[in-house]
Design a protein around this motif. Structure first.
Motif, mmCIF file in Angstrom:
data_model
loop_
_atom_site.group_PDB
_atom_site.id
_atom_site.type_symbol
_atom_site.label_atom_id
_atom_site.label_comp_id
_atom_site.label_asym_id
_atom_site.label_seq_id
_atom_site.Cartn_x
_atom_site.Cartn_y
_atom_site.Cartn_z
ATOM 1 N N TYR A 33 22.307 88.849 70.579
ATOM 2 C CA TYR A 33 21.773 87.617 70.012
ATOM 3 C C TYR A 33 21.616 87.729 68.511
ATOM 4 C CZ TYR A 33 19.056 83.317 69.873
ATOM 5 O OH TYR A 33 18.623 82.051 69.618
ATOM 6 N N VAL A 34 21.422 88.937 68.020
ATOM 7 C CA VAL A 34 21.215 89.137 66.592
ATOM 8 C C VAL A 34 22.465 88.760 65.811
ATOM 9 C CG1 VAL A 34 20.824 90.864 64.799
ATOM 10 C CG2 VAL A 34 19.442 90.862 66.847
ATOM 11 N N ASP A 35 23.640 89.039 66.376
ATOM 12 C CA ASP A 35 24.863 88.706 65.661
ATOM 13 C C ASP A 35 25.111 87.208 65.779
ATOM 14 O OD1 ASP A 35 27.246 88.505 64.399
ATOM 15 O OD2 ASP A 35 28.232 90.096 65.519
ATOM 16 N N SER A 41 27.711 80.075 67.937
ATOM 17 C CA SER A 41 28.971 79.392 67.660
ATOM 18 C C SER A 41 29.319 78.472 68.822
ATOM 19 C CB SER A 41 30.099 80.404 67.432
ATOM 20 O OG SER A 41 30.429 81.063 68.630
ATOM 21 N N VAL A 42 29.973 77.375 68.497
ATOM 22 C CA VAL A 42 30.415 76.438 69.523
ATOM 23 C C VAL A 42 31.425 77.129 70.437
ATOM 24 C CG1 VAL A 42 31.624 74.251 69.920
ATOM 25 C CG2 VAL A 42 29.955 74.434 68.062
ATOM 26 N N GLU A 43 32.324 77.903 69.854
ATOM 27 C CA GLU A 43 33.344 78.606 70.643
ATOM 28 C C GLU A 43 32.706 79.522 71.692
ATOM 29 O OE1 GLU A 43 37.281 81.373 69.832
ATOM 30 O OE2 GLU A 43 35.626 81.456 68.395
ATOM 31 N N PHE A 44 31.697 80.295 71.308
ATOM 32 C CA PHE A 44 31.036 81.198 72.244
ATOM 33 C C PHE A 44 30.388 80.425 73.389
ATOM 34 C CE2 PHE A 44 27.234 83.523 73.654
ATOM 35 C CZ PHE A 44 27.824 84.693 74.111
ATOM 36 N N GLY A 69 29.052 67.147 81.354
ATOM 37 C CA GLY A 69 27.640 67.202 80.982
ATOM 38 C C GLY A 69 27.165 68.627 80.766
ATOM 39 N N MET A 70 27.579 69.534 81.647
ATOM 40 C CA MET A 70 27.200 70.944 81.495
ATOM 41 C C MET A 70 27.793 71.533 80.217
ATOM 42 S SD MET A 70 27.490 72.348 85.403
ATOM 43 C CE MET A 70 27.075 74.024 84.943
ATOM 44 N N LEU A 71 29.034 71.188 79.922
ATOM 45 C CA LEU A 71 29.666 71.675 78.704
ATOM 46 C C LEU A 71 28.921 71.162 77.471
ATOM 47 C CD1 LEU A 71 32.049 73.182 77.365
ATOM 48 C CD2 LEU A 71 33.265 70.998 77.390
ATOM 49 N N LEU A 72 28.565 69.878 77.478
ATOM 50 C CA LEU A 72 27.833 69.310 76.340
ATOM 51 C C LEU A 72 26.462 69.948 76.168
ATOM 52 C CD1 LEU A 72 28.801 65.547 76.653
ATOM 53 C CD2 LEU A 72 29.594 67.200 74.951
ATOM 54 N N VAL A 73 25.808 70.234 77.267
ATOM 55 C CA VAL A 73 24.508 70.909 77.179
ATOM 56 C C VAL A 73 24.677 72.276 76.524
ATOM 57 C CG1 VAL A 73 22.731 72.044 78.577
ATOM 58 C CG2 VAL A 73 23.390 69.684 79.067
ATOM 59 N N CYS A 74 25.705 72.998 76.907
ATOM 60 C CA CYS A 74 25.917 74.339 76.335
ATOM 61 C C CYS A 74 26.232 74.295 74.845
ATOM 62 C CB CYS A 74 27.030 75.064 77.083
ATOM 63 S SG CYS A 74 26.529 75.625 78.718
ATOM 64 N N VAL A 75 27.100 73.385 74.432
ATOM 65 C CA VAL A 75 27.470 73.365 73.010
ATOM 66 C C VAL A 75 26.452 72.624 72.154
ATOM 67 C CG1 VAL A 75 29.927 73.612 73.505
ATOM 68 C CG2 VAL A 75 28.972 71.332 73.145
ATOM 69 N N MET A 91 33.739 81.888 66.464
ATOM 70 C CA MET A 91 33.092 83.195 66.414
ATOM 71 C C MET A 91 33.708 84.018 65.286
ATOM 72 S SD MET A 91 32.734 84.259 70.417
ATOM 73 C CE MET A 91 34.466 84.149 70.789
ATOM 74 N N GLY A 92 32.947 84.998 64.830
ATOM 75 C CA GLY A 92 33.478 85.930 63.843
ATOM 76 C C GLY A 92 32.942 85.683 62.460
ATOM 77 N N ASN A 93 33.827 85.520 61.511
ATOM 78 C CA ASN A 93 33.441 85.419 60.112
ATOM 79 C C ASN A 93 32.612 84.158 59.879
ATOM 80 O OD1 ASN A 93 33.229 85.213 57.328
ATOM 81 N ND2 ASN A 93 35.268 86.055 56.979
ATOM 82 N N ARG A 94 31.346 84.336 59.601
ATOM 83 C CA ARG A 94 30.406 83.234 59.432
ATOM 84 C C ARG A 94 30.743 82.357 58.235
ATOM 85 N NH1 ARG A 94 25.803 85.197 57.647
ATOM 86 N NH2 ARG A 94 24.527 83.554 58.479
#
Length: 174
Positions: A33-35, A41-44, A69-75, A91-94
């Motif tokens: 979670y720290v990273d 990220s939306v991708e994650f 709906g489940m996908l929207l809740v997650c992102v 994900m990756g380079n912020r």
């Protein structure tokens, strides 16, 4: 933090180091979670949502609307983070996909943001509740519904909202 600075992923003026600007670091959180370049990220969140949706589809034969709906809740978490503090699309380079309106950093917006966040919890809850009907109309059912609605709002308001708008400022000012 040092690694992000070496790799060019640290955004001076946008990222706080532990001890800077009241930021105490993420020492209490587990490493994944720290990273934030991954966890926020939306991708994650899409990658987390897909196996859950597939499992729900295989086990409960959910419909496409339910899956969406489940996908929207997650992102929604990283998307809202982009508005209130920051998050990434990929994900990756912020630095490459980071988006931040930093509304939480604008002190005078605090009272307005509190109202906005309460509405962000209350409006979808009321929309969902309107689609539900009790199994029966007896007094016991009504009491149970009222009890669990109270539990929900106690958790939503005291644990989430109060921790940010009351407890955090109290710690900073103490």
């Amino acid at each position: 933090v040092d690694e992000w600075k070496r790799n060019g992923q640290w955004l001076p003026g946008g990222d706080f180091a532990p001890g800077q600007g009241g930021f105490g670091g993420f020492g209490a959180l587990f490493a994944a979670y720290v990273d934030l370049s991954y966890s926020h990220s939306v991708e994650f969140m899409v990658l987390v949502a897909i196996p859950i949706i597939l499992l729900m589809w295989a086990r409960y034969n959910i419909r496409a609307k339910y899956a969406l709906g489940m996908l929207l809740v997650c992102v929604s978490h990283p998307l809202l983070d982009m508005v209130f503090h920051d998050a990434n699309f990929m994900m990756g380079n912020r630095v490459k996909t980071r988006v931040s309106l930093n509304l939480w950093q604008i002190t005078w917006l605090g009272p307005l943001l509190f109202i906005v966040e309460v509405l962000m919890a209350y409006v979808p809850y009321r929309m969902w509740l309107r689609t539900k009907q009790p199994i029966n109309e007896d007094k016991n059912t009504e009491e149970e519904i009222a009890k669990w609605q109270g539990v929900f709002w106690q958790i939503a308001i005291t644990h989430n909202m109060a921790s940010w708008y009351i407890f955090s400022p109290a710690i900073q000012w103490a």
